[in-house]
Structure formats: structure tokens, C-alpha cells
Motif scaffolding. Structure first.
Motif: not given
Length: 312
Positions: A103-109, A223-227, A241-242
Motif C-alpha cells: 500500500a505504501v509502495g515498498a513492493f509492487s502488487l 522492499p523499496q523505500s516507502f511513503t 528504512d527498507a
């Protein structure tokens, strides 16, 4: 402050997401993308069953995530409510932490679906069917549950798996130890223990092979950075932190889901409104933990319309 929260395993049911998919293209797109990512028609199993197939861990985990993300996408695309604008943090119960991260962009769907499929398969494979078990302890706080688990272990594994709320704790481990714990529950001041209909002993040390499998998976899909900050299950603390979150997701497979403490931490940080998307499971737990907080659970288009009006 507002937290968006996401349900875990056990919240699946045949028909989940079906009405939302009929009503919204945004929801249909989520289910189609998950089907494509997994190379299976998971959406058909969600819509039509059979229940036995939906309950399989490897199906239930991505299905619950897909339903919650579909709910979020409808909220965002149909009602113009942005998670980043209207939320201050996110959290999820067990697999729900992956939903929160999506939901906050760390992983794609697509990556979230594949990770949860693998997680479900690895958790199921970690312990032969029938060797492990889980039980819910009703009327138990964490101290009573911990003491009971220690007394029932008798050289087997018996550990606290989920600290859900002040009245319910879940234990996990070898079936014999869990059966002993149920028998000993009243002696430890616990109302009763109920064996859970699960196929493996989640969130205990028996799950180490599954933790190893997830560690390997994150080598390819970190995981990538998240919002927004995420409250992690195993620490009940905020993570931004990812790389740190990656390590915590590995620990989560064998570690305790510290949901009660997570909600308490969010409330202490100033969260006064908890919004559960895609279920009505963790919201009631929040109500028993943070009694002064407002709790909203949204599943249907009507729920989402009311929520959008509420938070504007």
C-alpha cells in the motif's frame, strides 16, 4: 493522526471482493494483475471457492492481500482519497504487513502476490501436516499465555505466536504441546483454549525453514523505500528504512505478532483513528486495545463511500 491497517489470515471467505469487482474497474484490475502474477485464476477461487482451496495457506495469503489492495485502489481511484495524504502510518497483522508495504509502495502488487504465494507454500512445507498446531487462548493476557506455554512445552515447542489484544493470545508449536496447553489453560487462570483450524504452526521456531526461504526471496525482491512509516509485527515499532524492514519480515515468519503492542505504540504516537481496509477483523481488536480511538472497517462500496465522506 490516522493509521491504515490490514487483516491477516483467517479473514478469507468465499465471495470476497466479488461485489467490489462488479462495481469498480479499479478493483477488477487488481484481481486481474494478481491472477497474471501468479499464473492462476485466484480471483475465481476467491469468488466461487471451493472454500477448501481458498483456505489453503498459499491461496489465502495472496487472496487476503489482493482483496485489501483492491479496496484501497477503489478508495483512491473512485473516491479520490490518497493514503499518503490521509494516513500517517500503516500496519498489518502477519501477512497484512506485506499488504501494508504494498500500500505504501515498498513492493509492487505483482511482487507482493508472488512473495505471499511463496510465503504460504514455505510455511506449509516447513512442518508436516499434523505435527504442529495452534490454539487461541480466550481470556488470556500475555503473562498468563507465556507461563502456560512454558508449562505445556515439556521439551517440545510451545510459543506465543500472536498477542492480539488484552483478551486473546494465540500459541503455536508441536501438536502435543498445544493439546497440553489447552488442558492446562484453566489452571493458569485462562478461560479456555480453542484449537485453531490451521494447517501449520505459524509464528513459532518450527517455521525456520520458511524464514530461510523468505530471506532467499528477498535477495531477488527486496522492499523499496516507502511513503509512510510501517509498524512492524516483531518489534511493535515504527520502521522507515527498507533494509531494516527486510530483516524484520524474515524474523516475522518465526517471531511473535505483537499486534496489541503495535496498536498501543501507534496510539501513544498520537493515532486516534484506525481504518481497516479489506476486512473487519483487526478493527475490533483495536477497539479492545485503544478504547478511546475511532475505528472504521471498510469492505463494500458503501463502506468506502462513507469513509471518503468521513475523512474528506
Amino acid at each position: 493522526m490516522r493509521a491504515f491497517i490490514f487483516p491477516g489470515q483467517g479473514s478469507q471467505k468465499v465471495g470476497m471482493g466479488a461485489d467490489l469487482a462488479v462495481a469498480s474497474a479499479a478493483a477488477r484490475e487488481v484481481f486481474e494483475e494478481v491472477d497474471e502474477a501468479l499464473s492462476q485464476t485466484l480471483s475465481t477461487i476467491m469468488r466461487e471457492g471451493p472454500e477448501a482451496d481458498l483456505t489453503l495457506t498459499e491461496n489465502a495469503q495472496p487472496a487476503i492481500m489482493a482483496n485489501a489492495i483492491a479496496t484501497l485502489r477503489v478508495l483512491e481511484q473512485e473516491f479520490g482519497v490518497s493514503l499518503a495524504d490521509k494516513g500517517d502510518c500503516v500496519a498489518g497483522h502477519s501477512l497484512g504487513e506485506y499488504t501494508a508495504l504494498c500500500a505504501v509502495g515498498a513492493f509492487s502488487l505483482a511482487d507482493t502476490a508472488r512473495l505471499l504465494k511463496l510465503r504460504g507454500q514455505a510455511m506449509q512445507a516447513a512442518v508436516p501436516v499434523g505435527v504442529g498446531a495452534m490454539a487461541a487462548l480466550l481470556g488470556a493476557d500475555i503473562e498468563k499465555a507465556t507461563a502456560l506455554a512454558a508449562a505445556a512445552a515439556q521439551s517440545e515447542v510451545c510459543e506465543v505466536a500472536n498477542d492480539n489484544d488484552p483478551t486473546q493470545v494465540v500459541i503455536s508449536g508441536h501438536r502435543g504441546a498445544i493439546e497440553r496447553a489447552i488442558e492446562l489453560a484453566k489452571e493458569h487462570g485462562i478461560k479456555r483454549g480453542i484449537m485453531l483450524p490451521v494447517s501449520a504452526p505459524f509464528h513459532c521456531s518450527l517455521m525456520q525453514p520458511a524464514a530461510d526461504a523468505m530471506a532467499a526471496a528477498f535477495e531477488d525482491t527486496p522492499p523499496q523505500s516507502f511513503t509512510l512509516p510501517v509498524y512492524a509485527n516483531v518489534t511493535a515499532a515504527q520502521v522507515t528504512d527498507a533494509d531494516a524492514e527486510r530483516d524484520l519480515l524474515v524474523q516475522q515468519v518465526t517471531g511473535r505478532v505483537r499486534w496489541r503492542e503495535s496498536v498501543e505504540a501507534m496510539a501513544t504516537a498520537g493515532v486516534t483513528h484506525f481504518v481497516e481496509l479489506g476486512g473487519k477483523v483487526v478493527g475490533p481488536m483495536v477497539g479492545r486495545i485503544a478504547k478511546d480511538a475511532a475505528v472504521t472497517s471498510a469492505i463494500t462500496m458503501e463502506d468506502l463511500e462513507a469513509l471518503a465522506k468521513e475523512i474528506g
